[in-house]
Design an enzyme around this catalytic site. Structure first.
Site, mmCIF file in Angstrom:
data_model
loop_
_atom_site.group_PDB
_atom_site.id
_atom_site.type_symbol
_atom_site.label_atom_id
_atom_site.label_comp_id
_atom_site.label_asym_id
_atom_site.label_seq_id
_atom_site.Cartn_x
_atom_site.Cartn_y
_atom_site.Cartn_z
ATOM 1 N N SER A 1 0.791 -1.221 0.000
ATOM 2 C CA SER A 1 0.000 0.000 0.000
ATOM 3 C C SER A 1 0.823 1.272 0.000
ATOM 4 O O SER A 1 0.319 2.323 -0.396
ATOM 5 C CB SER A 1 -0.947 0.010 1.207
ATOM 6 N N HIS B 1 -5.515 -3.911 -2.266
ATOM 7 C CA HIS B 1 -5.299 -2.921 -3.320
ATOM 8 C C HIS B 1 -5.233 -3.549 -4.714
ATOM 9 O O HIS B 1 -4.870 -2.879 -5.679
ATOM 10 C CB HIS B 1 -4.031 -2.118 -3.031
ATOM 11 N N LYS C 1 -12.366 -0.252 -1.169
ATOM 12 C CA LYS C 1 -11.408 0.441 -2.042
ATOM 13 C C LYS C 1 -11.945 0.416 -3.465
ATOM 14 O O LYS C 1 -12.858 1.164 -3.796
ATOM 15 C CB LYS C 1 -10.026 -0.186 -1.869
#
Length: 395
Positions: free
Chosen positions: A184, A212, A243
Site C-alpha cells: 500500500s 489494493h 477500495k
C-alpha cells in the site's frame, strides 16, 4: 491532571518529530473533486480506484438494499444478523474465486482489518503454528499475527530465498505465509507465483491480502490471483471492498473447510454485529461493474493515467517509485520536507497526503499519490506540473 499531562507530553513529542496527523472533513461524496473543510479540492488520496463509491448504480443499489433489509443487521452473523443479502454476496464471491481455489467458499466481514485478524488468529490459533510475515505487510496483518498464538517470523520484502530458508528450518506443525499482494505504500506487487510454488512444495498456507488488487488487477478485475493465473488449495484470499469496490467490508475466500474453521473459531467474525445487509446488496452492483465492460474500460483508463503521470514527472531529487499500480509514491525524505510539499500542493487545491513513520521507514517520508478512473489526463498533467515546480522551488 498528571494523567492528562502525560498524554500531552506524548502529543508534544509527536509534534516535535512532525508526526502529528490531522483529520480533514469531506463535505461531498468520495470523488476526485471534493469539498474538503469547505474548500474545493482535486484529490489524489483515495483508494476508490475505479471511482465506484459515488457511482449511480451503486448508490441506487444501496438505497434499494436499505429499503429491502433496513439500516442495520441487529446482531452477529451467528445469532440473527446473517441476511439473504450476505448469503448471496458470499455465494457470488465463491463463484468468482472458484477458478483459483479448490472447493472455494467465501465469508463476508465488516472490514478488511477484521478479515485479516480473523484469518490469522484462526489459522494461527495453536502454539505449534508459525506465521511467516512479509516485512512490509499492512498493520492489520501485523496485528493479526501478534494476536495469534502462533510464533511469528518476518522475512525481508520480496525475498523468496530468505523465506525458503525460514520455512525449511521450521518444525511447526502449521506454517502460514502471509503477504500483501499490492503493497500500500510502495505500490509494487508481491512475487505471488514464487511464493505459492514454495508454499505448495513445503506444505504451507499462503494468505494473500489483496486489498489494493481486488477490482483493479486481472482481466475481469478479480484480483491478484487472476492477474498471475494462480490456482491452489493452499491459498487463503482476502479481498477488501471499501477500495476499488467502492462500498465497505471484506471477504475471505478459501477451501470450504477453511471457511468453516473461520465460522467456528474467528473471534472478529463471531463476536461482532454483522455489517448492514444494504452494503452487501450494494456490492452486487459494484461486482456487476467490475466484471463487465465498464470495469474493463475503467481499468484501461486507470492504466493510461499511471503511464501519463510517470511520463510527465521530471523529478531530480525526489524519487517516484517504480509502481505500475494506481499507487504512485513519491519519496521526499524527511518528515518536515514531506509536510512542506503536501502543504504546497494544498495551496494549489491539490490534496495529496504526506505519509510518515511509523507507516513507512524513517527517512522515507513520501507523498502517496493515488489515481482514480474518474481522474482525467488534464488532472494528472496538473499534478505533475505542480510537483515538478515544487521540486525546483525547494532545491
Amino acid at each position: 491532571m498528571d494523567l492528562i499531562a502525560d498524554i500531552d507530553r506524548k502529543l508534544d513529542a509527536l509534534a516535535t518529530q512532525s508526526l502529528t496527523r490531522r483529520l480533514r472533513v469531506a463535505d461531498s461524496p468520495c470523488a476526485p473533486r471534493q469539498v474538503v473543510d469547505g474548500r474545493a479540492m482535486l484529490a489524489f488520496c483515495s483508494n476508490d480506484y475505479l471511482s465506484l463509491a459515488a457511482h449511480p448504480a451503486v448508490i441506487a443499489a444501496l438505497q434499494e438494499g436499505a429499503a429491502r433489509y433496513g439500516a442495520g443487521s441487529g446482531a452477529s452473523h451467528l445469532v440473527s444478523g446473517h441476511s439473504r443479502a450476505h448469503a448471496l454476496l458470499e455465494t457470488r464471491f465463491g463463484e468468482w474465486l472458484a477458478p483459483h481455489i479448490d472447493q472455494a467458499r467465501a465469508l463476508y466481514l465488516c472490514t478488511g482489518y477484521m478479515a485479516n485478524l480473523a484469518v490469522l488468529t484462526a489459522l494461527g490459533a495453536d502454539a505449534d503454528a508459525m506465521i511467516f510475515s512479509e516485512a512490509l505487510n499492512h498493520a492489520s496483518l501485523i496485528d493479526g499475527a501478534r494476536l495469534a498464538k502462533a510464533g511469528v517470523a518476518v522475512y525481508p520484502h520480496g525475498d523468496v530465498a530468505a523465506l525458503e530458508r525460514q520455512l525449511a528450518a521450521s518444525t511447526a506443525a502449521t506454517r502460514i505465509v502471509v503477504t500483501d499482494s499490492v503493497f500500500s505504500m510502495d505500490g509494487d506487487l508481491a512475487p505471488l507465483p514464487a511464493l505459492l510454488a514454495l508454499c505448495e512444495r513445503l506444505g504451507a498456507w499462503l494468505v494473500v491480502d489483496d486489498a489494493h488488487g481486488f477490482g483493479v488487477l486481472g482481466e475481469h478485475g478479480r484480483g491478484a490471483l487472476e492477474h498471475f493465473g494462480l490456482r491452489s488449495p493452499n491459498l487463503v484470499y482476502i479481498g477488501t471492498l471499501g477500495k476499488a469496490a467502492g462500498v465497505g467490508g471484506a471477504f475471505v475466500a478459501a477451501h470450504a473447510s477453511v471457511i468453516e474453521l473461520l465460522v467456528q473459531r474467528a473471534r472478529p467474525y463471531i463476536y461482532t454485529t454483522a455489517a448492514p445487509p444494504a452494503l452487501a446488496h450494494a456490492l452486487q452492483a459494484s461486482l456487476d461493474i467490475i466484471g463487465g465492460d465498464e470495469g474493463v474500460q475503467r481499468r484501461a483508463h486507470l492504466a493510461a493515467l499511471v503511464e501519463h503521470l510517470q511520463d510527465a514527472l521530471r523529478l531530480q531529487r525526489w524519487q517516484l517509485l517504480p509502481s505500475r499500480t494506481a499507487i504512485q509514491p513519491v519519496i521526499i525524505g524527511s518528515n518536515e520536507d514531506a509536510l512542506r510539499v503536501a502543504a504546497g500542493l494544498h495551496e494549489q487545491s491539490l490534496w495529496v497526503p504526506a505519509i510518515r513513520p511509523p507507516t513507512v521507514a524513517p527517512g522515507t517520508a513520501r507523498l502517496r499519490v493515488t489515481l482514480s478512473a474518474a481522474h482525467t489526463h488534464d488532472d494528472v498533467a496538473l499534478l505533475a506540473r505542480a510537483l515538478n515546480e515544487l521540486e525546483r522551488a525547494t532545491a
